[in-house]
Design a protein around this motif. Sequence first.
Motif, PDB file in Angstrom:
ATOM      1  N   VAL A   1      78.188  78.015   4.610  1.00 12.25           N
ATOM      2  CA  VAL A   1      77.483  78.297   5.844  1.00 12.25           C
ATOM      3  C   VAL A   1      78.323  77.754   7.004  1.00 12.25           C
ATOM      4  O   VAL A   1      78.756  76.607   6.985  1.00 12.25           O
ATOM      5  CB  VAL A   1      76.091  77.640   5.847  1.00 12.25           C
ATOM      6  N   PHE A   2      78.525  78.595   7.995  1.00 11.90           N
ATOM      7  CA  PHE A   2      79.308  78.198   9.158  1.00 11.90           C
ATOM      8  C   PHE A   2      78.412  77.549  10.208  1.00 11.90           C
ATOM      9  O   PHE A   2      77.315  78.017  10.472  1.00 11.90           O
ATOM     10  CB  PHE A   2      80.008  79.415   9.785  1.00 11.90           C
ATOM     11  N   ARG A   3      78.886  76.490  10.797  1.00 11.65           N
ATOM     12  CA  ARG A   3      78.153  75.830  11.873  1.00 11.65           C
ATOM     13  C   ARG A   3      78.525  76.469  13.204  1.00 11.65           C
ATOM     14  O   ARG A   3      79.676  76.833  13.414  1.00 11.65           O
ATOM     15  CB  ARG A   3      78.486  74.355  11.918  1.00 11.65           C
ATOM     16  N   PRO A   4      77.578  76.597  14.115  1.00 13.07           N
ATOM     17  CA  PRO A   4      77.908  77.150  15.437  1.00 13.07           C
ATOM     18  C   PRO A   4      78.859  76.220  16.185  1.00 13.07           C
ATOM     19  O   PRO A   4      78.804  75.008  16.034  1.00 13.07           O
ATOM     20  CB  PRO A   4      76.570  77.238  16.156  1.00 13.07           C
ATOM     21  N   LYS A   5      79.712  76.816  16.968  1.00 14.01           N
ATOM     22  CA  LYS A   5      80.668  76.052  17.759  1.00 14.01           C
ATOM     23  C   LYS A   5      80.446  76.341  19.230  1.00 14.01           C
ATOM     24  O   LYS A   5      79.795  77.308  19.599  1.00 14.01           O
ATOM     25  CB  LYS A   5      82.085  76.426  17.357  1.00 14.01           C
ATOM     26  N   PRO A  42      76.791  74.358  21.313  1.00 16.55           N
ATOM     27  CA  PRO A  42      76.068  74.720  20.088  1.00 16.55           C
ATOM     28  C   PRO A  42      74.598  74.295  20.188  1.00 16.55           C
ATOM     29  O   PRO A  42      74.277  73.318  20.867  1.00 16.55           O
ATOM     30  CB  PRO A  42      76.761  73.925  18.984  1.00 16.55           C
ATOM     31  N   TRP A  44      71.074  72.611  19.697  1.00 21.42           N
ATOM     32  CA  TRP A  44      70.609  71.301  19.253  1.00 21.42           C
ATOM     33  C   TRP A  44      69.089  71.359  19.263  1.00 21.42           C
ATOM     34  O   TRP A  44      68.484  71.621  20.304  1.00 21.42           O
ATOM     35  CB  TRP A  44      71.133  70.215  20.195  1.00 21.42           C
ATOM     36  N   ASN A  45      68.475  71.181  18.115  1.00 19.28           N
ATOM     37  CA  ASN A  45      67.010  71.330  17.981  1.00 19.28           C
ATOM     38  C   ASN A  45      66.532  72.668  18.531  1.00 19.28           C
ATOM     39  O   ASN A  45      65.549  72.744  19.273  1.00 19.28           O
ATOM     40  CB  ASN A  45      66.268  70.183  18.669  1.00 19.28           C
ATOM     41  N   LYS A  46      67.249  73.721  18.233  1.00 17.25           N
ATOM     42  CA  LYS A  46      66.957  75.099  18.652  1.00 17.25           C
ATOM     43  C   LYS A  46      67.130  75.329  20.158  1.00 17.25           C
ATOM     44  O   LYS A  46      66.742  76.352  20.675  1.00 17.25           O
ATOM     45  CB  LYS A  46      65.549  75.528  18.231  1.00 17.25           C
ATOM     46  N   THR A  48      69.759  75.719  23.341  1.00 15.03           N
ATOM     47  CA  THR A  48      71.147  76.013  23.701  1.00 15.03           C
ATOM     48  C   THR A  48      71.322  75.798  25.198  1.00 15.03           C
ATOM     49  O   THR A  48      70.481  76.217  25.994  1.00 15.03           O
ATOM     50  CB  THR A  48      71.510  77.472  23.345  1.00 15.03           C
TER      51      THR A  48
END
Length: 124
Positions: A1-5, A42, A44-46, A48
């Motif tokens: 799974v890729f993390r958002p950047k 990215p 954080w706690n939904k 942006t």
Amino acid sequence: VFRPKANVHVGYSFEREEAGDRPAEDDWTFNGHRLSAGVVLPPWNKITVAADTEYVIRRFDEENQQPPNKEREDDEWLAIVTLSRAITRNVDFALQYLHQQNDSNIPLFEYRRNIYGGIVTVRF
């Protein structure tokens, strides 16, 4: 799974507006230089966070009609900050603040404005 950047962007564009061939239209003919930059962090706690800014230099070709015999020079700055949150998989809600100011050598064209908004985005 890729993390958002994070996303960082910068840009430059040249703009040329030719407004017409009558004296009153000539007031709006200009060359401009637009510099822009922004970042999207990215989630954080939904939530942006995005911030964008641009600076535009406009130099008008002809002498202005109001006041007469003066070539207009404008410097415009725009800044936008957006906080968005995913409500569901297909719905986002955002709060946005926009600041725009135009500095001109002709006081008639100077202004400052602040706009606050709420945005609902639905994807289907």
